[in-house]
Design a protein around this motif. Structure first.
Motif, PDB file in Angstrom:
ATOM      1  N   ALA A  88       0.829  -1.214   0.000  1.00  0.00           N
ATOM      2  CA  ALA A  88       0.000   0.000   0.000  1.00  0.00           C
ATOM      3  C   ALA A  88       0.859   1.258   0.000  1.00  0.00           C
ATOM      4  O   ALA A  88       0.523   2.258  -0.647  1.00  0.00           O
ATOM      5  N   THR A  89       1.987   1.219   0.708  1.00  0.00           N
ATOM      6  CA  THR A  89       2.869   2.384   0.742  1.00  0.00           C
ATOM      7  C   THR A  89       3.453   2.665  -0.634  1.00  0.00           C
ATOM      8  O   THR A  89       3.521   3.823  -1.071  1.00  0.00           O
ATOM      9  N   GLY A  90       3.887   1.627  -1.336  1.00  0.00           N
ATOM     10  CA  GLY A  90       4.425   1.818  -2.673  1.00  0.00           C
ATOM     11  C   GLY A  90       3.382   2.335  -3.645  1.00  0.00           C
ATOM     12  O   GLY A  90       3.674   3.212  -4.479  1.00  0.00           O
ATOM     13  N   ARG A  91       2.159   1.823  -3.555  1.00  0.00           N
ATOM     14  CA  ARG A  91       1.094   2.313  -4.436  1.00  0.00           C
ATOM     15  C   ARG A  91       0.754   3.770  -4.123  1.00  0.00           C
ATOM     16  O   ARG A  91       0.512   4.570  -5.038  1.00  0.00           O
ATOM     17  N   ARG A  92       0.740   4.130  -2.861  1.00  0.00           N
ATOM     18  CA  ARG A  92       0.434   5.503  -2.490  1.00  0.00           C
ATOM     19  C   ARG A  92       1.513   6.454  -3.001  1.00  0.00           C
ATOM     20  O   ARG A  92       1.215   7.553  -3.487  1.00  0.00           O
ATOM     21  N   TRP A  93       2.784   6.030  -2.907  1.00  0.00           N
ATOM     22  CA  TRP A  93       3.859   6.874  -3.429  1.00  0.00           C
ATOM     23  C   TRP A  93       3.772   7.008  -4.945  1.00  0.00           C
ATOM     24  O   TRP A  93       3.974   8.088  -5.499  1.00  0.00           O
ATOM     25  N   GLY A  94       3.445   5.923  -5.633  1.00  0.00           N
ATOM     26  CA  GLY A  94       3.318   5.996  -7.079  1.00  0.00           C
ATOM     27  C   GLY A  94       2.188   6.909  -7.516  1.00  0.00           C
ATOM     28  O   GLY A  94       2.334   7.700  -8.464  1.00  0.00           O
ATOM     29  N   ASP A  95       1.047   6.822  -6.842  1.00  0.00           N
ATOM     30  CA  ASP A  95      -0.064   7.711  -7.166  1.00  0.00           C
ATOM     31  C   ASP A  95       0.295   9.165  -6.887  1.00  0.00           C
ATOM     32  O   ASP A  95      -0.048  10.070  -7.659  1.00  0.00           O
ATOM     33  N   ALA A  96       1.005   9.400  -5.775  1.00  0.00           N
ATOM     34  CA  ALA A  96       1.408  10.768  -5.452  1.00  0.00           C
ATOM     35  C   ALA A  96       2.403  11.305  -6.474  1.00  0.00           C
ATOM     36  O   ALA A  96       2.377  12.493  -6.828  1.00  0.00           O
ATOM     37  N   ALA A  97       3.303  10.451  -6.971  1.00  0.00           N
ATOM     38  CA  ALA A  97       4.276  10.892  -7.974  1.00  0.00           C
ATOM     39  C   ALA A  97       3.586  11.280  -9.274  1.00  0.00           C
ATOM     40  O   ALA A  97       4.009  12.228  -9.954  1.00  0.00           O
ATOM     41  N   VAL A  98       2.511  10.569  -9.632  1.00  0.00           N
ATOM     42  CA  VAL A  98       1.793  10.892 -10.863  1.00  0.00           C
ATOM     43  C   VAL A  98       0.967  12.161 -10.696  1.00  0.00           C
ATOM     44  O   VAL A  98       0.997  13.056 -11.546  1.00  0.00           O
ATOM     45  N   THR A  99       0.226  12.258  -9.617  1.00  0.00           N
ATOM     46  CA  THR A  99      -0.585  13.452  -9.406  1.00  0.00           C
ATOM     47  C   THR A  99       0.275  14.675  -9.103  1.00  0.00           C
ATOM     48  O   THR A  99      -0.149  15.809  -9.337  1.00  0.00           O
ATOM     49  N   GLY A 100       1.483  14.454  -8.594  1.00  0.00           N
ATOM     50  CA  GLY A 100       2.364  15.573  -8.276  1.00  0.00           C
ATOM     51  C   GLY A 100       2.990  16.219  -9.483  1.00  0.00           C
ATOM     52  O   GLY A 100       3.690  17.233  -9.342  1.00  0.00           O
ATOM     53  N   ARG A 101       2.773  15.675 -10.669  1.00  0.00           N
ATOM     54  CA  ARG A 101       3.362  16.282 -11.864  1.00  0.00           C
ATOM     55  C   ARG A 101       2.780  17.670 -12.111  1.00  0.00           C
ATOM     56  O   ARG A 101       3.449  18.530 -12.691  1.00  0.00           O
ATOM     57  N   ARG A 102       1.532  17.885 -11.682  1.00  0.00           N
ATOM     58  CA  ARG A 102       0.909  19.195 -11.886  1.00  0.00           C
ATOM     59  C   ARG A 102       1.291  20.169 -10.782  1.00  0.00           C
ATOM     60  O   ARG A 102       1.171  21.381 -10.961  1.00  0.00           O
TER      61      ARG A 102
ATOM     62  N   THR B 158       7.357  10.188 -19.945  1.00  0.00           N
ATOM     63  CA  THR B 158       6.165   9.390 -19.612  1.00  0.00           C
ATOM     64  C   THR B 158       5.706   9.643 -18.177  1.00  0.00           C
ATOM     65  O   THR B 158       4.505   9.618 -17.889  1.00  0.00           O
ATOM     66  N   ILE B 159       6.650   9.888 -17.266  1.00  0.00           N
ATOM     67  CA  ILE B 159       6.268  10.197 -15.882  1.00  0.00           C
ATOM     68  C   ILE B 159       5.681  11.598 -15.800  1.00  0.00           C
ATOM     69  O   ILE B 159       4.646  11.824 -15.152  1.00  0.00           O
ATOM     70  N   ALA B 160       6.329  12.571 -16.460  1.00  0.00           N
ATOM     71  CA  ALA B 160       5.845  13.953 -16.404  1.00  0.00           C
ATOM     72  C   ALA B 160       4.484  14.102 -17.063  1.00  0.00           C
ATOM     73  O   ALA B 160       3.673  14.935 -16.640  1.00  0.00           O
ATOM     74  N   ALA B 161       4.213  13.302 -18.097  1.00  0.00           N
ATOM     75  CA  ALA B 161       2.924  13.378 -18.782  1.00  0.00           C
ATOM     76  C   ALA B 161       1.840  12.578 -18.081  1.00  0.00           C
ATOM     77  O   ALA B 161       0.686  12.600 -18.523  1.00  0.00           O
ATOM     78  N   GLY B 162       2.186  11.850 -17.018  1.00  0.00           N
ATOM     79  CA  GLY B 162       1.200  11.066 -16.298  1.00  0.00           C
ATOM     80  C   GLY B 162       0.839   9.753 -16.949  1.00  0.00           C
ATOM     81  O   GLY B 162      -0.151   9.117 -16.573  1.00  0.00           O
ATOM     82  N   GLN B 163       1.615   9.309 -17.938  1.00  0.00           N
ATOM     83  CA  GLN B 163       1.319   8.052 -18.607  1.00  0.00           C
ATOM     84  C   GLN B 163       1.744   6.847 -17.780  1.00  0.00           C
ATOM     85  O   GLN B 163       1.143   5.779 -17.882  1.00  0.00           O
ATOM     86  N   HIS B 164       2.792   7.000 -16.986  1.00  0.00           N
ATOM     87  CA  HIS B 164       3.306   5.895 -16.188  1.00  0.00           C
ATOM     88  C   HIS B 164       3.796   6.415 -14.848  1.00  0.00           C
ATOM     89  O   HIS B 164       4.148   7.594 -14.707  1.00  0.00           O
TER      90      HIS B 164
END
Length: 357
Positions: free
Chosen positions: A65-79, A202-208
């Motif tokens: 769960a911690t890894g998934r939460r960090w991944g979601d935060a990294a994607v949403t944090g692009r903005r 791909t990370i900055a665009a939110g694709q991955h």
């Protein structure tokens, strides 16, 4: 046959014929096979190490769960990251350029191999890229994974690993099979820097998510290292000259080394704070921006490290053709009654001026 009469280590077994002696098996066989054995051991360890790290990344960043939460935060944090948002807003053509660069990379890989008439190695390089893409597709389809959440709460399609990074780094690593030995470091290093840019986009665009890019780099490294281990087992490697591609490749290897050290160092330094996100939203924009930059640093460091690892594994190793054959000659062969023009493989040349001490 005496106990010390043994066949080539790591080579194809060949029955002893007239003129074969214990020193032929010990000198010719061991000397020719020991290099291939060392290369096979190094590439096999690189392949197994990449598979092990891929398993750890999947377990840590996907199953927890911690890894998934960090991944979601990294994607949403692009903005929340003003630099990345500004670049993407001011350069909307980056998406098309990324796709075009992937196509041109594949064309370049095929063109270099075909122009140099290395048809078998070109087929092997193409097979490595296709295999890496197939493994990526299987993991995307069958490996359980979460998908990143955007700012409006919807689910964006995502994949573990990243197909774009797998293709980019797969092409970059496959260049070791088709480019000339002296230009190998320059070509592979420059292509690895391009793969780093593809993963960052791909990370900055939110694709991955960052874990998708890291896993893609490990898949490409594992597949390419496994192929090189197979080529070494078949005896398709030979020692490269001491004046190799190190000096011409300095303009790209120095940035790769710096990118690996800075990316991994900064990424792991920021990872502790990024993983300390609260269990529930909403998150602080500062925390989201921190998670995004941490993911970018780690992904860039791992992709750059994958290219450096393969170059170090193949240090002074030439895969551009088979080893040079030997001919067995000298007074020892004449004493056994072997004809002068017999086609035997051995450690001695035709001048018959050799001495065993």
């Amino acid at each position: 046959m005496a106990s010390y009469d043994r066949l080539r280590a790591g080579g194809s077994p060949r029955p002893l014929e007239t003129g074969d002696t214990w020193w032929y098996a010990a000198v010719a066989g061991e000397a020719a096979g020991s290099f291939s054995t060392r290369v096979r051991t190094r590439t096999r360890r690189a392949c197994l190490g990449a598979v092990l790290l891929l398993t750890i990344v999947y377990a840590g960043l996907v199953l927890t769960a911690t890894g998934r939460r960090w991944g979601d935060a990294a994607v949403t944090g692009r903005r929340a990251d003003g630099t990345a948002a500004t670049v993407l807003r001011d350069h909307p053509s980056l998406a098309g350029l990324t796709t075009l660069s992937l196509v041109l990379g594949c064309v370049l890989l095929l063109a270099v191999g075909l122009v140099r008439k290395r048809y078998a190695l070109t087929a092997a390089a193409t097979g490595a890229v296709v295999t890496a893409l197939a493994v990526t597709g299987l993991l995307q389809r069958y490996a359980p994974r979460p998908r990143p959440v955007d700012t409006v709460g919807g689910l964006d399609p995502s994949g573990f690993p990243s197909i774009q990074t797998t293709l980019a780094l797969g092409v970059a690593l496959a260049l070791v099979l088709v480019v000339p030995y002296r230009l190998r470091t320059l070509a592979v290093g420059a292509a690895t820097l391009w793969a780093v840019g593809v993963g960052a986009y791909t990370i900055a665009a939110g694709q991955h998510r960052p874990g998708d890019v890291i896993a893609a780099a490990l898949v490409a490294l594992a597949v390419t290292s496994g192929l090189l281990a197979l080529l070494a087992r078949k005896g398709r490697v030979r020692p490269g000259p001491r004046r190799g591609p190190a000096l011409p490749g300095l303009p790209v290897t120095v940035p790769l080394v710096l990118l690996t050290l800075v990316g991994l160092g900064a990424g792991f330094w920021l990872l502790g704070d990024a993983l300390a996100l609260p269990a529930t939203a909403p998150y602080d924009p500062v925390e989201l921006r921190l998670a995004h930059r941490c993911g970018q640093a780690l992904a860039a460091g791992v992709v750059a490290a994958a290219g450096l690892i393969l170059l170090m594994v193949l240090r002074r190793v030439d895969v551009d053709g088979a080893p040079a054959p030997y001919r067995l000659g000298g007074p020892f062969v004449e004493a056994t009654g072997v004809p002068h023009d017999a086609e035997l493989v051995g450690p001695f040349t035709e001048d018959r001026d050799h001495e065993i001490s």
